[in-house]
Design an enzyme around this catalytic site. Sequence first.
Site, PDB file in Angstrom:
ATOM      1  N   ARG A  26      15.921   8.368   2.433  1.00 63.57           N
ATOM      2  CA  ARG A  26      14.600   7.760   2.266  1.00 63.57           C
ATOM      3  C   ARG A  26      13.537   8.751   1.797  1.00 63.57           C
ATOM      4  NH1 ARG A  26      13.920   2.998   5.386  1.00 63.57           N
ATOM      5  NH2 ARG A  26      11.768   2.878   4.655  1.00 63.57           N
TER       6      ARG A  26
ATOM      7  N   HIS B 162      19.006  -1.621  -3.409  1.00 66.62           N
ATOM      8  CA  HIS B 162      18.035  -1.122  -2.424  1.00 66.62           C
ATOM      9  C   HIS B 162      17.501  -2.276  -1.572  1.00 66.62           C
ATOM     10  CE1 HIS B 162      15.533   2.231  -1.083  1.00 66.62           C
ATOM     11  NE2 HIS B 162      14.485   1.424  -1.087  1.00 66.62           N
TER      12      HIS B 162
ATOM     13  N   TYR C 101       2.531  -9.548 -13.010  1.00 68.65           N
ATOM     14  CA  TYR C 101       1.635  -9.419 -14.154  1.00 68.65           C
ATOM     15  C   TYR C 101       1.954  -8.203 -15.030  1.00 68.65           C
ATOM     16  CZ  TYR C 101      -1.203 -12.697 -11.451  1.00 68.65           C
ATOM     17  OH  TYR C 101      -1.638 -13.775 -10.754  1.00 68.65           O
TER      18      TYR C 101
END
Length: 751
Positions: free
Chosen positions: A35, A81, A126
Amino acid sequence: MTTLEMDFEGVERRPLREFTEKAYLDYSMYVILDRALPHIGDGLKPVQRRIVYAMSELGLAATAKYKKAARTVGDVLGKFHPHGDAACYEAMVHMAQPFTYRYPLIDGQGNWGAPDDPKSFAAMRYTEARLSRFAEVLLAELGQGTVDWVPNFDGTLEEPRVLPARLPHVLLNGTTGIAVGMATDIPPHNAREVAAACVRLLDDPQADVAALCEHVRGPDFPTEAEIITPPGELRRIYETGSGSLRMRARYERENGDIVITALPYQVSGARVLEQIAAQINARKLPMVEDLRDESDHENPTRLVIVPRSSRVDVAALMSHLFATTDLERSYRVNMNVIGLDGRPGVRNLRELLLEWLAFRTQTVRRRLEHRLDKVRQRLHILEGLLIAYLNIDEVIEIIRNEDEPRQALMTRFGLTEAQANAILDIRLRQLAKLEEIKIRGEQQELSAERDTLEKTLASKRRLRTLIRKEIEADAEAYGDERRSPLVAREAAQALDESALLSAEPVTIVLSKKGWVRAAKGHDIDPRALSYKAGDGFQAAARGRSNQAVLFMDSTGRVYSLSAHTLPSARGQGEPLSGRLNPPEGASFVGVMAGDADSRWLIASDAGYGFVARLGDLQTRSRSGKAVLSLPKGARVLPPVPVGDVERDSVAVASSEGRLLVTGVKDLPALARGKGVKIMNIPAARVAAREEYIRAMTVLPEDAGLTIHAGQRHMTLKPRDLAHYRGERGRRGSKLPQGFRKVDRMQRTEDG
């Protein structure tokens, strides 16, 4: 048997302490290795690696069309993931921000955040993205047998364990991360400088950190702000792998204004303006008249500071702002990465580059071996095809007549199964004479390539030369000039608060009930001000708005406040008890103001006193500082300013109507204490309050003295005061009848 008595067979029983310890250790290692920390090979954390790999699998190369970021995030989460989409998208955004990454890995289209607010990016539905050209450094050799592949989280796909970086990306873009019990903070660096250090190590494996620092002079952030850390400290950072460095904004003068053109890494211009504006509103920057943000597309950073006049010391002002705002910032360095052995550790510059070069050497060797296998396989096929073309009629006959042509070909010409399959796959149009020429040409080329590959793999020197050339070529192709200049600067120094405030004349007025206010100017008659019912004038002092004001209470303690913080005299002020913590039952009797070197006469009505320097009386404690020791029954007299210690005189009048004028120079200079006798009054009479000092003042050399007794007053000229002069500790001379009950005394300048 009841449920509580059931014995579960096959269930492991462990003490809770052991179970929790193991569970926490497992979680810690997961956070550290999967991580938070980057791998030394490609300098990426797992989520970053998976984003880059998923985009390459989607065909989002630098020359491809943009695709919605949501598509990429969906692929990353669904295939590699299994975590939150918000965190994954934020990691993707960081790799696309040119003000966050020195060499962005993603080319974004749309709102991907701004330097003032990096988290102002639009939602992933977007925005659109594709890989940047620089991402080729990580992906160019991915399909060439260079890396190990591991199953994804559900075992349905494979993903690369690490990407085959062609440059030490771990240093180029840097990274930050917080794991369990450890963290990493690697600043970004210039690609050409790091590549030069790698080449130096390849040519001279014994080169130390000092030699490498000839090439890697310091970090290189995606901003043009200055790195002001001295070269010696930067070298210590690279020698130990940890430390801190400082960055400072760049500014220039333009028509008298100060224009800030570059900010430190990840510093918001809006935040800097807020910090400066807060100081202006607090009246701590009187030399600044205006602030403007003129940043635009052509000038991403353009903050304008307008000085109040041309006389302002710009260097001192900017030094103050560097010390008190984010215009100068410190950054931690902790080069903690996961090594080739899979273990995290802090490495210095030499260790880090050596280990990356070992990774690169292994990657190149695997790439060459993979290519050599491909070349050998192709040569093997070409040998079979050449046999077929040399015996084309017989081959055609076998294919037409045999039930098992593959086996027949293998038996007749001694071919392998792969060669026989290749012959059977030949199309009719490839049976032309030109095809034989092509085969022989390809065979010659591949034979030469095979020989070169075998020589390179067999020679460490040749392999090292190949790696060096590739590093130099990539540095030239993807590198650029340094952006963050390295400049030695003096440490920033915040201006003293008194220097920041305007030095306006003020008169501080203290009332009998402890209310305080500050009136502008020195021509104020404090006795003429309005007071609350039952209150009245107690004491006043003249000073300036940038000076400290000291108050003395009835116990002999002194307290400090800044003059500019006191309420205006337009109102009736505010009680000192709201700002200070005097002892219970104490009242404020006097006020002092002026320069730190000004002298004040501190005395009790028992006739004892001393001269004190104002700066020695100051304190930051709300509870004050004990200054004057009081004899039994004595009370504190209001402090009186002293002009010239050598020439001034002190005049004291007792309740018995006696007046004594003696030299101030005969009094000791102390910071605290009881003092010495100014006028001789028996201690027993003071304790019984039968005799004590009623008034005290300091007289310049040619000043007269006005004595107020009830409604009456009289003025003693300098020649009249000769009658009352005497040595310190005398009883003094009697005043005329009618003036022996003195209320107050004041000097008269005209004599």
